[in-house]
Design a protein around this motif. Structure first.
Motif, PDB file in Angstrom:
ATOM      1  N   ILE A   3      49.188  10.614  15.449  1.00 52.06           N
ATOM      2  CA  ILE A   3      50.066  11.123  14.394  1.00 52.06           C
ATOM      3  C   ILE A   3      51.393  11.527  15.027  1.00 52.06           C
ATOM      4  CG2 ILE A   3      50.441  13.076  12.827  1.00 52.06           C
ATOM      5  CD1 ILE A   3      47.435  13.017  12.252  1.00 52.06           C
ATOM      6  N   ALA A   4      52.495  11.121  14.382  1.00 51.42           N
ATOM      7  CA  ALA A   4      53.832  11.589  14.755  1.00 51.42           C
ATOM      8  C   ALA A   4      54.222  12.656  13.735  1.00 51.42           C
ATOM      9  CB  ALA A   4      54.836  10.447  14.730  1.00 51.42           C
ATOM     10  N   PHE A   5      54.630  13.815  14.230  1.00 51.75           N
ATOM     11  CA  PHE A   5      54.999  14.943  13.379  1.00 51.75           C
ATOM     12  C   PHE A   5      56.384  15.420  13.776  1.00 51.75           C
ATOM     13  CE2 PHE A   5      54.651  19.754  12.914  1.00 51.75           C
ATOM     14  CZ  PHE A   5      54.862  19.773  11.541  1.00 51.75           C
ATOM     15  N   ASN A   6      57.247  15.659  12.799  1.00 51.94           N
ATOM     16  CA  ASN A   6      58.559  16.240  13.057  1.00 51.94           C
ATOM     17  C   ASN A   6      58.407  17.755  12.927  1.00 51.94           C
ATOM     18  OD1 ASN A   6      61.195  17.067  13.270  1.00 51.94           O
ATOM     19  ND2 ASN A   6      62.004  15.559  11.847  1.00 51.94           N
ATOM     20  N   LEU A  48      53.370  14.646  19.091  1.00 53.79           N
ATOM     21  CA  LEU A  48      52.288  13.694  18.858  1.00 53.79           C
ATOM     22  C   LEU A  48      50.965  14.444  18.814  1.00 53.79           C
ATOM     23  CD1 LEU A  48      53.359  10.818  21.289  1.00 53.79           C
ATOM     24  CD2 LEU A  48      53.703  10.943  18.812  1.00 53.79           C
ATOM     25  N   LEU A  49      50.099  14.032  17.893  1.00 52.83           N
ATOM     26  CA  LEU A  49      48.754  14.596  17.791  1.00 52.83           C
ATOM     27  C   LEU A  49      47.761  13.451  17.805  1.00 52.83           C
ATOM     28  CD1 LEU A  49      50.719  16.269  15.514  1.00 52.83           C
ATOM     29  CD2 LEU A  49      48.801  17.794  15.844  1.00 52.83           C
ATOM     30  N   THR A  50      46.602  13.680  18.441  1.00 49.39           N
ATOM     31  CA  THR A  50      45.610  12.612  18.551  1.00 49.39           C
ATOM     32  C   THR A  50      44.208  13.194  18.570  1.00 49.39           C
ATOM     33  OG1 THR A  50      44.924  10.684  19.835  1.00 49.39           O
ATOM     34  CG2 THR A  50      45.723  12.575  21.087  1.00 49.39           C
ATOM     35  N   ASP A  51      43.231  12.322  18.308  1.00 50.04           N
ATOM     36  CA  ASP A  51      41.825  12.689  18.462  1.00 50.04           C
ATOM     37  C   ASP A  51      41.222  11.976  19.673  1.00 50.04           C
ATOM     38  OD1 ASP A  51      41.765  10.082  17.543  1.00 50.04           O
ATOM     39  OD2 ASP A  51      40.368  10.470  15.911  1.00 50.04           O
ATOM     40  N   GLY A 167      62.900   8.331  10.787  1.00 52.44           N
ATOM     41  CA  GLY A 167      62.506   8.385   9.385  1.00 52.44           C
ATOM     42  C   GLY A 167      61.675   9.581   8.980  1.00 52.44           C
ATOM     43  N   LEU A 168      61.377  10.491   9.886  1.00 53.15           N
ATOM     44  CA  LEU A 168      60.584  11.672   9.527  1.00 53.15           C
ATOM     45  C   LEU A 168      61.496  12.887   9.367  1.00 53.15           C
ATOM     46  CD1 LEU A 168      57.445  11.554  11.874  1.00 53.15           C
ATOM     47  CD2 LEU A 168      57.522  11.177   9.405  1.00 53.15           C
ATOM     48  N   ARG A 174      53.292  11.121   9.994  1.00 51.19           N
ATOM     49  CA  ARG A 174      52.734   9.816   9.625  1.00 51.19           C
ATOM     50  C   ARG A 174      51.796   9.354  10.724  1.00 51.19           C
ATOM     51  NH1 ARG A 174      58.257   7.945  10.561  1.00 51.19           N
ATOM     52  NH2 ARG A 174      58.382   7.278  12.719  1.00 51.19           N
ATOM     53  N   ARG A 175      50.828   8.544  10.353  1.00 55.56           N
ATOM     54  CA  ARG A 175      49.953   7.911  11.344  1.00 55.56           C
ATOM     55  C   ARG A 175      50.716   6.759  11.976  1.00 55.56           C
ATOM     56  NH1 ARG A 175      43.994   8.936   9.999  1.00 55.56           N
ATOM     57  NH2 ARG A 175      44.179  10.407   8.291  1.00 55.56           N
ATOM     58  N   ILE A 176      50.556   6.616  13.281  1.00 52.60           N
ATOM     59  CA  ILE A 176      51.252   5.550  14.009  1.00 52.60           C
ATOM     60  C   ILE A 176      50.245   4.819  14.887  1.00 52.60           C
ATOM     61  CG2 ILE A 176      53.538   6.602  13.940  1.00 52.60           C
ATOM     62  CD1 ILE A 176      53.047   7.707  16.735  1.00 52.60           C
TER      63      ILE A 176
END
Length: 178
Positions: A3-6, A48-51, A167-168, A174-176
Motif C-alpha cells: 500500500i502507498a499512503f500519503n 509504504l505498508l505491507t503484509d 496522484g495521492l 492505494r494498493r500498488i
C-alpha cells in the motif's frame, strides 16, 4: 500486498495514536499490514505498508541502499558549497552519511497546502531542495540540511525505490504492485 499512503503532517507512522497525535488506523482499515519504515510525525508524503516481511526488510534494510527522494523546504538560499557538501555526504553525530543526489528546485507545482501552514518570515528567504538518499536514519534529511546551515521547514517524501506518491492527496492510499 503493498500500500502507498500519503501521510499527512502530524500523523504517526504506526497504527496506534499517542496523545494528540493520530495513528494510521484513522486512515487505513486493512488488517495485517504494517509500515515498511517510518516517516517522522512532522514529515509528509509516501509511506509504504505491507503484509510481507521479506518485502518490508528489502525496503528498510540499509544494506539494500533503496533510494528515497524528498522535497525539502529550507530556510535560507542554498549555496553551491552547501549543495556539494550534501552531495558528498555530511558528518552527523552518528557518523558520516552516504553521498546524496541534491538539486535546488522550484516549488513543486503539485504541492498541497500544509496544515498547519509553514510560518513564513518576510525577512528570511527560503528555497526547495530535491534530495535522494540511500539510507534511512532518524530525521536524516533534516539533520543533513541543518549540518550545512539550511534548517528544514517542511519535508515531503515523494518516492521510495520505484514507488511514488503520484496522484495521492494527503490521507489517501492505494494498493500498488510489489
Amino acid at each position: 500486498m503493498l500500500i502507498a499512503f500519503n501521510k499527512p503532517m502530524n500523523v504517526l507512522s504506526q497504527f496506534t495514536s499517542e496523545g494528540k497525535w493520530r495513528g494510521l488506523k484513522d486512515w487505513i482499515d486493512v488488517p495485517g499490514v504494517y509500515a515498511a519504515g517510518r516517516l517522522d510525525r512532522d514529515s509528509e508524503g509516501l509511506l509504504l505498508l505491507t503484509d510481507d516481511g521479506r518485502l518490508q526488510a528489502r525496503i528498510t534494510d540499509p544494506r539494500a541502499k533503496m533510494p528515497k527522494t524528498y522535497y525539502a523546504l529550507v530556510e535560507g538560499r542554498p549555496s553551491q558549497d552547501a549543495i556539494n557538501r550534501l552531495c558528498e555526504g555530511v558528518s552527523l553525530k552518528d557518523g558520516p552519511t552516504r553521498p546524496a543526489k541534491v538539486a535546488a528546485v522550484p516549488a513543486p507545482d503539485w504541492l498541497w497546502p500544509r496544515d498547519p501552514p509553514v510560518r513564513l518570515r518576510k525577512t528570511v528567504p527560503d528555497a526547495w531542495l530535491r534530495l535522494t538518499i540511500t539510507e534511512g536514519r532518524n530525521r536524516q534529511v533534516r539533520r543533513m540540511c541543518a549540518a550545512v546551515g539550511l534548517p528544514c521547514l517542511r519535508l515531503i517524501r515523494t518516492q521510495i525505490g520505484d514507488w511514488t506518491l503520484d496522484g495521492l492527496a494527503p490521507g489517501q492510499w492505494r494498493r500498488i504492485a510489489p
